[in-house]
Design a protein around this motif. Structure first.
Motif: not given
Length: 331
Positions: A178-199
């Motif tokens: 559950h977030g935060p934004r920094e953890e999402c950025v870290r996952a992507l910068q590590s080369g992972h796929l990340l899925a989010i439903s903005p709604g």
């Protein structure tokens, strides 16, 4: 004893004690005829059985989730000694559960995915998707990505999911946070796929058969994509609202959510409609675009998938007839 019972016992050929006992029951219950009463019960069962089924099937999905969790606990217990020596302890468990969920999707919803080749074989990508009343289509998507791409897709989920008893292990194994934004950025910068439903939960509860996107002014996911320089891949599943419906738009449930942020609205359905997940063209990283502009671009991309692939308003009966008509045609 009543007079009716005594007169019944005295009559020749009355049918014996049991027959007379039924006469006594009728008198005590104040019924003119026990057969009429049973016929009425049969009618009630016939009327309410379909209603009961549509509320029981969502519970079946919850049961499958808990069975998945039970499997993970057994797997962990069996392999606890290997945990200290292997970084890939959960690979076998993930693939086993992915196979089971993929099979469930194929059998119950004839699940298909179009555009899987748009998911990169390596490197980051942010997947944004429309959130159904129950995101079971997303579970099937995760299974397909794991089985056909060999990749685990990290997921962002609402905080309430982490409060559901017993779910912690399942969320950890499948990299849900559950977030935060920094953890999402870290996952992507590590080369992972990340899925989010903005709604998120709001879309799950309050969207309807017209498939409106309830993203509001949310731009955090777009900022995550910009900060990590990852492409955005839009995703939508056809008929996801016909599979499961929410009663969230009823005033009491909406009031509870708006006031306390507690998603208590009942979900019904589990109808075996056809699910097709469509992946749109990736939106590449652009250093000259703002988060607001990128969020709007992503929303328009998902809306385009809905417009192209979903009949609006959605209709459960029509979706069921279309699926079984197509199956009969193929056979």
């Amino acid at each position: 004893m009543s007079d009716g019972f005594y007169s019944c016992m005295k009559e020749p050929g009355s049918g014996g004690y049991l027959s007379c006992l039924s006469v006594l029951c009728e008198e005590w219950l104040g019924l003119g005829s026990l057969e009429d009463y049973l016929s009425y019960l049969d009618y009630l069962v016939w009327v309410f059985t379909p209603l009961a089924v549509v509320f029981i099937l969502p519970l079946f999905i919850l049961l499958l989730l808990y069975l998945s969790i039970l499997f993970l606990h057994v797997y962990k217990f069996k392999n606890e000694l290997r945990e200290a020596y292997s970084n890939n302890l959960w690979d076998g468990a993930r693939k086993t559960l992915a196979t089971l969920w993929d099979g469930h999707g194929a059998i119950w919803h004839g699940y298909e995915i179009h555009g899987l080749e748009k998911i990169p074989d390596n490197g980051p990508a942010l997947i944004v998707y429309y959130h159904g009343a129950i995101p079971i289509d997303y579970y099937y998507f995760l299974a397909k990505v794991l089985l056909h791409k060999g990749r685990t897709c990290h997921s962002v989920a609402d905080y309430f999911l982490f409060k559901v008893p017993g779910f912690r292990l399942l969320l950890e194994v499948f990299s849900v946070f559950h977030g935060p934004r920094e953890e999402c950025v870290r996952a992507l910068q590590s080369g992972h796929l990340l899925a989010i439903s903005p709604g998120g939960v709001r879309e799950a509860l309050f969207s309807d058969e017209t498939y409106p996107l309830l993203w509001g002014r949310r731009q955090g996911f777009a900022q995550v994509a910009i900060d990590s320089q990852a492409p955005i891949i839009p995703m939508f599943t056809q008929n996801v609202r016909e599979g499961f419906r929410s009663l969230g738009n009823l005033r009491p449930f909406r009031w509870v959510y708006e006031r306390f942020r507690i998603p208590v609205a009942p979900v019904y359905g589990g109808f075996p409609v056809k699910f097709r997940t469509y992946l749109g063209d990736p939106i590449p990283y652009d250093p000259n675009i703002t988060a607001a502009e990128l969020a709007d671009k992503a929303q328009r991309a998902v809306q385009s998938l809905i417009t192209r692939h979903q009949r609006i308003p959605g209709n459960v009966l029509r979706a069921l007839l279309e699926r079984f008509h197509r199956r009969c045609k193929e056979e």
